[in-house]
Design an enzyme around this catalytic site. Sequence first.
Site, mmCIF file in Angstrom:
data_model
loop_
_atom_site.group_PDB
_atom_site.id
_atom_site.type_symbol
_atom_site.label_atom_id
_atom_site.label_comp_id
_atom_site.label_asym_id
_atom_site.label_seq_id
_atom_site.Cartn_x
_atom_site.Cartn_y
_atom_site.Cartn_z
ATOM 1 C CD GLU A 155 38.619 45.314 44.889
ATOM 2 O OE1 GLU A 155 38.033 44.681 45.784
ATOM 3 O OE2 GLU A 155 38.658 44.924 43.701
ATOM 4 C CE LYS A 182 34.275 42.766 46.301
ATOM 5 N NZ LYS A 182 35.657 42.487 45.835
ATOM 6 C CB CYS A 202 35.717 44.360 42.619
ATOM 7 S SG CYS A 202 36.643 43.357 41.420
#
Length: 278
Positions: A43, A117, A155
């Site tokens: 990331e 995300k 994540c």
Amino acid sequence: MKKVVVSAVQYACGPDIDANIDNAERMVRAAAAQGANIILLQEMFSTPFFANEGMKPELFTLAETLCKSPALNRMRQLAKELSVVLPVNFFERANQGYFNTNLIIDADGKDLGIYRKMHIPMGPPSCFEKYYFTPGDKGFSVFDTAFGRIGCAICWDQWFPETARIMALKGAEILFYPTAIGSDCHDHWETAMRGHSASNIIPVVAANRIGRETGDHHTTQFWGQSFITNHQGAILAKAGEEEIILATLDLQANRIARADWGMFRDRRPDAYGALTDH
């Protein structure tokens, strides 16, 4: 038989963005030289993990547009040269929005699309992601690459079983998760991810950062431990410090195993309304 070699790389990032990109290229080249077809970077592969530094307006200058990013252009050229697929994560500016975004670059260097995300955490003093990132607006996407259909979330998304299941339902053959995590939850993190793999009969590849990064309010020690599972959640490879890990996956055999287990055959969507009612 449809086999693919997947790789996760982990390394430390500093304030010198050009040096970070050079390091990423070095790792990608080394993974490709070892036979990798799809190579996952961590990331925010080209910057410090600024979301741990508190709320600093000047850090919005790190955001790049999809078309004009020198870091992404470098990765596009690299993917084409090495004939590898690169899912790369970056800080995206799009109109008035700022996103934590994956760009999926195919083995010919062309963009296949982006994922933004969806789940954005906020947990001061070590996490200020809601300050920097707008929640994703692309849904849970899958991408048809030169080496198979993949899903690629980011994540905090990895803690939500719905993320993995939706990508699996859309036909993903491998799930990729670029990550930046350093809180004291390694065993929990790995168990959750291995559960996604086992529950969907799909391999998982996770690439985490390493290194110590210090902001005004908090210091984070990213602990790496990037790993690759097989389709039943067993660990095939795990990283320690700066490292490249690889594993060979048989996608055809995995597909047969999914059909044999019947997890998707025996689903009861008609009974799952509580997922959206509560």
